[in-house]
Design a protein around this motif. Structure first.
Motif, PDB file in Angstrom:
ATOM      1  N   PHE A  86      10.551  63.047 -43.764  1.00 44.81           N
ATOM      2  CA  PHE A  86      10.095  63.759 -42.548  1.00 44.81           C
ATOM      3  C   PHE A  86      10.856  64.710 -42.193  1.00 44.81           C
ATOM      4  N   GLU A  87      12.326  64.676 -42.185  1.00 47.04           N
ATOM      5  CA  GLU A  87      13.107  65.598 -41.849  1.00 47.04           C
ATOM      6  C   GLU A  87      13.248  66.508 -43.034  1.00 47.04           C
ATOM      7  N   ASP A  88      12.923  66.297 -44.237  1.00 48.60           N
ATOM      8  CA  ASP A  88      13.202  67.277 -44.969  1.00 48.60           C
ATOM      9  C   ASP A  88      11.842  68.015 -45.233  1.00 48.60           C
ATOM     10  N   ILE A  89      10.675  67.642 -45.049  1.00 50.02           N
ATOM     11  CA  ILE A  89       9.467  68.406 -45.113  1.00 50.02           C
ATOM     12  C   ILE A  89       9.659  69.160 -43.900  1.00 50.02           C
ATOM     13  N   ALA A  90       9.999  68.919 -42.865  1.00 53.71           N
ATOM     14  CA  ALA A  90       9.881  69.745 -41.679  1.00 53.71           C
ATOM     15  C   ALA A  90      10.891  70.889 -41.896  1.00 53.71           C
ATOM     16  N   ASP A  91      12.004  70.607 -42.164  1.00 52.96           N
ATOM     17  CA  ASP A  91      13.220  71.427 -42.558  1.00 52.96           C
ATOM     18  C   ASP A  91      12.796  72.662 -43.452  1.00 52.96           C
ATOM     19  N   SER A  92      12.247  72.198 -44.587  1.00 54.79           N
ATOM     20  CA  SER A  92      11.489  73.024 -45.423  1.00 54.79           C
ATOM     21  C   SER A  92      10.461  74.102 -45.041  1.00 54.79           C
ATOM     22  N   LYS A  93       9.514  73.374 -44.415  1.00 55.26           N
ATOM     23  CA  LYS A  93       8.767  74.146 -43.597  1.00 55.26           C
ATOM     24  C   LYS A  93       8.923  75.350 -42.742  1.00 55.26           C
ATOM     25  N   VAL A  94      10.033  75.012 -42.033  1.00 56.94           N
ATOM     26  CA  VAL A  94      10.657  76.102 -40.987  1.00 56.94           C
ATOM     27  C   VAL A  94      11.279  76.983 -41.633  1.00 56.94           C
ATOM     28  N   ARG A  95      12.027  76.587 -42.674  1.00 55.52           N
ATOM     29  CA  ARG A  95      12.919  77.504 -43.253  1.00 55.52           C
ATOM     30  C   ARG A  95      12.154  78.698 -44.281  1.00 55.52           C
ATOM     31  N   LYS A  96      11.034  78.091 -44.812  1.00 49.13           N
ATOM     32  CA  LYS A  96      10.189  78.833 -45.466  1.00 49.13           C
ATOM     33  C   LYS A  96       9.504  79.874 -44.236  1.00 49.13           C
ATOM     34  N   ALA A  97       8.947  79.287 -43.329  1.00 47.62           N
ATOM     35  CA  ALA A  97       8.341  80.352 -42.288  1.00 47.62           C
ATOM     36  C   ALA A  97       9.029  81.330 -41.861  1.00 47.62           C
ATOM     37  N   LEU A  98      10.458  80.976 -41.633  1.00 40.99           N
ATOM     38  CA  LEU A  98      11.503  82.055 -41.008  1.00 40.99           C
ATOM     39  C   LEU A  98      11.768  83.072 -42.075  1.00 40.99           C
ATOM     40  N   ASN A  99      11.997  82.507 -43.467  1.00 48.19           N
ATOM     41  CA  ASN A  99      12.319  83.494 -44.380  1.00 48.19           C
ATOM     42  C   ASN A  99      11.188  84.491 -44.823  1.00 48.19           C
ATOM     43  N   LEU A 154       5.023  80.117 -35.078  1.00 48.67           N
ATOM     44  CA  LEU A 154       4.256  80.339 -33.974  1.00 48.67           C
ATOM     45  C   LEU A 154       4.552  78.802 -33.099  1.00 48.67           C
ATOM     46  N   ALA A 155       4.693  77.863 -33.662  1.00 49.24           N
ATOM     47  CA  ALA A 155       4.431  76.370 -33.181  1.00 49.24           C
ATOM     48  C   ALA A 155       5.920  76.195 -32.915  1.00 49.24           C
ATOM     49  N   THR A 156       6.843  76.345 -33.536  1.00 47.25           N
ATOM     50  CA  THR A 156       8.292  76.226 -33.390  1.00 47.25           C
ATOM     51  C   THR A 156       8.627  76.769 -32.189  1.00 47.25           C
ATOM     52  N   MET A 157       8.158  78.334 -32.179  1.00 47.49           N
ATOM     53  CA  MET A 157       8.595  79.168 -30.743  1.00 47.49           C
ATOM     54  C   MET A 157       7.903  78.538 -29.493  1.00 47.49           C
ATOM     55  N   SER A 158       6.557  78.065 -29.800  1.00 49.25           N
ATOM     56  CA  SER A 158       6.026  77.573 -28.656  1.00 49.25           C
ATOM     57  C   SER A 158       6.610  76.257 -28.053  1.00 49.25           C
ATOM     58  N   LEU A 163      15.989  73.499 -36.199  1.00 47.41           N
ATOM     59  CA  LEU A 163      16.772  72.627 -37.266  1.00 47.41           C
ATOM     60  C   LEU A 163      17.900  72.044 -36.985  1.00 47.41           C
ATOM     61  N   ASN A 164      18.631  72.211 -35.862  1.00 49.16           N
ATOM     62  CA  ASN A 164      19.536  71.615 -35.601  1.00 49.16           C
ATOM     63  C   ASN A 164      19.165  70.309 -34.840  1.00 49.16           C
ATOM     64  N   LYS A 165      18.125  70.268 -34.041  1.00 50.06           N
ATOM     65  CA  LYS A 165      17.570  69.236 -33.436  1.00 50.06           C
ATOM     66  C   LYS A 165      17.194  68.249 -34.372  1.00 50.06           C
ATOM     67  N   LEU A 166      16.722  68.737 -35.787  1.00 46.84           N
ATOM     68  CA  LEU A 166      16.181  68.059 -36.859  1.00 46.84           C
ATOM     69  C   LEU A 166      17.543  67.344 -37.617  1.00 46.84           C
ATOM     70  N   ASN A 167      18.322  67.930 -37.554  1.00 49.59           N
ATOM     71  CA  ASN A 167      19.640  67.569 -38.266  1.00 49.59           C
ATOM     72  C   ASN A 167      20.106  66.287 -37.337  1.00 49.59           C
ATOM     73  N   ASN A 168      19.923  66.332 -36.106  1.00 49.04           N
ATOM     74  CA  ASN A 168      20.360  65.347 -35.151  1.00 49.04           C
ATOM     75  C   ASN A 168      19.200  64.329 -34.893  1.00 49.04           C
ATOM     76  N   ASN A 169      18.217  64.179 -35.549  1.00 55.31           N
ATOM     77  CA  ASN A 169      17.151  63.033 -35.366  1.00 55.31           C
ATOM     78  C   ASN A 169      17.790  61.877 -35.833  1.00 55.31           C
ATOM     79  N   HIS A 170      17.352  60.836 -35.230  1.00 54.36           N
ATOM     80  CA  HIS A 170      17.776  59.515 -35.559  1.00 54.36           C
ATOM     81  C   HIS A 170      16.608  58.364 -35.379  1.00 54.36           C
ATOM     82  N   GLY A 171      15.692  58.413 -36.355  1.00 52.93           N
ATOM     83  CA  GLY A 171      14.672  57.456 -36.060  1.00 52.93           C
ATOM     84  C   GLY A 171      13.135  57.923 -36.661  1.00 52.93           C
ATOM     85  N   VAL A 172      12.470  56.958 -36.568  1.00 51.18           N
ATOM     86  CA  VAL A 172      10.991  57.344 -36.995  1.00 51.18           C
ATOM     87  C   VAL A 172       9.835  56.833 -36.011  1.00 51.18           C
TER      88      VAL A 172
END
Length: 200
Positions: free
Chosen positions: A54-67, A80-84, A115-124
């Motif tokens: 879950f962390e990987d797919i979210a990270d990849s999606k946001v990085r691509k959208a940002l790029n 838009l969702a990330t900003m919201s 992305l920083n929040k994602l790196n500090n996620n702990h759990g599912v």
């Protein structure tokens, strides 16, 4: 639409854990201490793989959208969702006035915050998954509430196995744990994976 490569990697890893760790099922459920430890290891490591997925797919999606936005000014519902969801979590008073007045700076700052929040996620557990998925564009009503409850239980069980002495843990059943992962958890992940892949 086919599932993502990352999803295929997750399934492959879960199968590998089954082959490497799970003993032969016993009808009476009377497993040795070593076998019980192997079953618990299977649950803990499967949890880790699902969390990482879950962390990987979210990270990849946001990085691509940002790029895409930074290079081509391509708009996306994901960004838009990330900003919201993340704008109000940032203390803009700490930023320079000249910086925070620039759209590019604000978008990059918000994406970096997520992305920083994602790196500090702990759990599912459900709270973890909601905090991961909604800010990339998945709608809350697209996520099965029963599955979220299952993930809460799965997360609690992982914590119990990892942080409680085996001397106070109840007997573990291989078939129950394997069925929970394969029949109650992974099918919904397959659906969510397609939803994430389709996000624009």
């Amino acid at each position: 639409m086919a599932n993502s490569l990352r999803h295929k990697q997750l399934l492959s890893r879960i199968r590998q854990l089954e082959r490497n760790l799970l003993p032969t099922p016993k009808i009476n459920g009377n497993y040795t201490k070593k076998e019980s430890d192997m079953i618990r290891s299977y649950v803990i490591l499967s949890h880790a793989e699902i969390e990482s997925y879950f962390e990987d797919i979210a990270d990849s999606k946001v990085r691509k959208a940002l790029n895409d936005w930074m290079t081509n000014r391509k708009k996306s519902n994901c960004l838009l969702a990330t900003m919201s969801f993340c704008t109000e979590e940032i203390n803009w008073e700490k930023e320079k006035k000249s910086d925070k007045e620039k759209l590019e700076f604000r978008i990059n700052r918000i994406a970096s915050h997520y992305l920083n929040k994602l790196n500090n996620n702990h759990g599912v557990k459900s709270i973890n998954l909601i905090n991961i998925l909604l800010p990339i564009g998945i709608e809350v009503d697209e996520i099965d509430p029963t599955w979220l409850s299952t993930m809460d239980s799965f997360g609690s069980k992982r914590g119990q196995f990892a942080h409680t002495s085996s001397s106070v843990q109840s007997q573990i059943d291989l078939v129950t744990e394997k069925n929970n992962i394969n029949n109650s958890i992974l099918p919904e992940i397959r659906i969510i994976d397609k939803l994430v892949k389709e996000l624009k």
